[in-house]
Design a protein around this motif. Structure first.
Motif, PDB file in Angstrom:
ATOM      1  N   UNK A   1       0.826  -1.214   0.000  1.00 23.64           N
ATOM      2  CA  UNK A   1       0.000   0.000   0.000  1.00 23.64           C
ATOM      3  C   UNK A   1       0.863   1.268   0.000  1.00 23.64           C
ATOM      4  N   UNK A   2       1.899   1.373   0.857  1.00 25.10           N
ATOM      5  CA  UNK A   2       2.738   2.577   0.778  1.00 25.10           C
ATOM      6  C   UNK A   2       3.455   2.723  -0.564  1.00 25.10           C
ATOM      7  N   UNK A   3       3.862   1.607  -1.159  1.00 25.42           N
ATOM      8  CA  UNK A   3       4.533   1.687  -2.460  1.00 25.42           C
ATOM      9  C   UNK A   3       3.562   2.166  -3.534  1.00 25.42           C
ATOM     10  N   UNK A   4       2.323   1.661  -3.504  1.00 19.31           N
ATOM     11  CA  UNK A   4       1.326   2.114  -4.475  1.00 19.31           C
ATOM     12  C   UNK A   4       0.987   3.583  -4.268  1.00 19.31           C
ATOM     13  N   UNK A   5       0.904   4.008  -3.010  1.00 15.78           N
ATOM     14  CA  UNK A   5       0.647   5.418  -2.723  1.00 15.78           C
ATOM     15  C   UNK A   5       1.807   6.286  -3.213  1.00 15.78           C
ATOM     16  N   UNK A   6       3.033   5.821  -3.021  1.00 20.19           N
ATOM     17  CA  UNK A   6       4.198   6.564  -3.508  1.00 20.19           C
ATOM     18  C   UNK A   6       4.202   6.701  -5.020  1.00 20.19           C
ATOM     19  N   UNK A   7       3.857   5.614  -5.715  1.00 18.20           N
ATOM     20  CA  UNK A   7       3.779   5.690  -7.177  1.00 18.20           C
ATOM     21  C   UNK A   7       2.664   6.637  -7.615  1.00 18.20           C
ATOM     22  N   UNK A   8       1.555   6.610  -6.898  1.00 22.88           N
ATOM     23  CA  UNK A   8       0.468   7.532  -7.228  1.00 22.88           C
ATOM     24  C   UNK A   8       0.862   8.978  -7.009  1.00 22.88           C
ATOM     25  N   UNK A   9       1.557   9.252  -5.906  1.00 23.96           N
ATOM     26  CA  UNK A   9       2.022  10.625  -5.659  1.00 23.96           C
ATOM     27  C   UNK A   9       3.019  11.074  -6.718  1.00 23.96           C
ATOM     28  N   UNK A  10       3.894  10.169  -7.147  1.00 25.17           N
ATOM     29  CA  UNK A  10       4.832  10.522  -8.217  1.00 25.17           C
ATOM     30  C   UNK A  10       4.087  10.824  -9.518  1.00 25.17           C
ATOM     31  N   UNK A  11       3.052  10.040  -9.813  1.00 31.33           N
ATOM     32  CA  UNK A  11       2.289  10.268 -11.045  1.00 31.33           C
ATOM     33  C   UNK A  11       1.556  11.599 -10.996  1.00 31.33           C
ATOM     34  N   UNK A  12       0.896  11.889  -9.875  1.00 32.21           N
ATOM     35  CA  UNK A  12       0.156  13.145  -9.757  1.00 32.21           C
ATOM     36  C   UNK A  12       1.121  14.331  -9.745  1.00 32.21           C
ATOM     37  N   UNK A  13       2.248  14.197  -9.044  1.00 32.78           N
ATOM     38  CA  UNK A  13       3.236  15.277  -9.025  1.00 32.78           C
ATOM     39  C   UNK A  13       3.829  15.535 -10.400  1.00 32.78           C
ATOM     40  N   UNK A  14       4.098  14.478 -11.138  1.00 25.66           N
ATOM     41  CA  UNK A  14       4.613  14.649 -12.500  1.00 25.66           C
ATOM     42  C   UNK A  14       3.589  15.272 -13.427  1.00 25.66           C
ATOM     43  N   UNK A  15       2.327  14.852 -13.278  1.00 20.59           N
ATOM     44  CA  UNK A  15       1.278  15.438 -14.101  1.00 20.59           C
ATOM     45  C   UNK A  15       1.107  16.914 -13.781  1.00 20.59           C
ATOM     46  N   UNK A  16       1.129  17.256 -12.493  1.00 17.23           N
ATOM     47  CA  UNK A  16       0.980  18.650 -12.095  1.00 17.23           C
ATOM     48  C   UNK A  16       2.165  19.486 -12.571  1.00 17.23           C
ATOM     49  N   UNK A  17       3.346  18.892 -12.556  1.00 18.54           N
ATOM     50  CA  UNK A  17       4.520  19.620 -13.026  1.00 18.54           C
ATOM     51  C   UNK A  17       4.423  19.908 -14.519  1.00 18.54           C
ATOM     52  N   UNK A  18       3.903  18.972 -15.299  1.00 19.74           N
ATOM     53  CA  UNK A  18       3.783  19.206 -16.738  1.00 19.74           C
ATOM     54  C   UNK A  18       2.661  20.175 -17.070  1.00 19.74           C
ATOM     55  N   UNK A  19       1.651  20.284 -16.200  1.00 23.51           N
ATOM     56  CA  UNK A  19       0.579  21.245 -16.478  1.00 23.51           C
ATOM     57  C   UNK A  19       0.915  22.641 -15.974  1.00 23.51           C
ATOM     58  N   UNK A  20       1.892  22.797 -15.118  1.00 24.76           N
ATOM     59  CA  UNK A  20       2.249  24.107 -14.567  1.00 24.76           C
ATOM     60  C   UNK A  20       3.497  24.672 -15.232  1.00 24.76           C
ATOM     61  N   UNK A  21       3.642  24.418 -16.513  1.00 28.46           N
ATOM     62  CA  UNK A  21       4.810  24.941 -17.238  1.00 28.46           C
ATOM     63  C   UNK A  21       4.571  26.387 -17.644  1.00 28.46           C
ATOM     64  N   UNK A  22       5.494  27.284 -17.345  1.00 28.77           N
ATOM     65  CA  UNK A  22       5.282  28.692 -17.709  1.00 28.77           C
ATOM     66  C   UNK A  22       5.323  28.925 -19.215  1.00 28.77           C
ATOM     67  N   UNK A  23       6.017  28.114 -19.976  1.00 29.71           N
ATOM     68  CA  UNK A  23       6.073  28.308 -21.416  1.00 29.71           C
ATOM     69  C   UNK A  23       4.829  27.741 -22.091  1.00 29.71           C
ATOM     70  N   UNK A  24       4.085  26.895 -21.391  1.00 31.71           N
ATOM     71  CA  UNK A  24       2.880  26.308 -21.962  1.00 31.71           C
ATOM     72  C   UNK A  24       1.719  27.303 -21.921  1.00 31.71           C
TER      73      UNK A  24
END
Length: 101
Positions: free
Chosen positions: A17-40
């Motif tokens: 469960x902690x490993x799945x939660x960690x992977x989910x947080x990485x996925x959401x953090x990566x998605x949020x990082x790609x949507x918050x691009x200043x050049x986009x």
């Protein structure tokens, strides 16, 4: 014939469960990082800063969770109770040499 088709395997892996939660947080953090691009999309600096801070926090938390799970699974094994501890300078024998002076 066994009346139960599957044997009981215990409670399972406690790090799943902690490993799945960690992977989910990485996925959401990566998605949020790609949507918050200043050049986009140019936006307010405060909005961009909050988006990057939130994505960075999610990425760090996910990475910490995964690192803890990996360390739990692949960490140093606990010493066995059956194996005696080494004695006197690590010789492991603990016996007298048999030479009396």
């Amino acid at each position: 014939m066994n009346p139960k088709p599957y044997a009981s395997h215990g409670a399972g892996d406690p790090t799943a469960v902690p490993a799945a939660l960690g992977l989910g947080l990485l996925a959401v953090g990566g998605w949020l990082l790609t949507t918050a691009r200043p050049w986009h999309k140019p936006g307010h600096p405060l909005t961009l800063g909050l988006g990057w801070a939130a994505s960075g926090a999610l990425l760090v938390c996910g990475l910490v969770l995964l690192a803890r799970c990996v360390r739990t699974v692949h960490g140093r094994p606990e010493p066995d109770a059956d194996v005696p501890a080494p004695t006197e300078a690590g010789t492991g024998t603990g016996t007298d040499t048999g030479t009396d002076g």
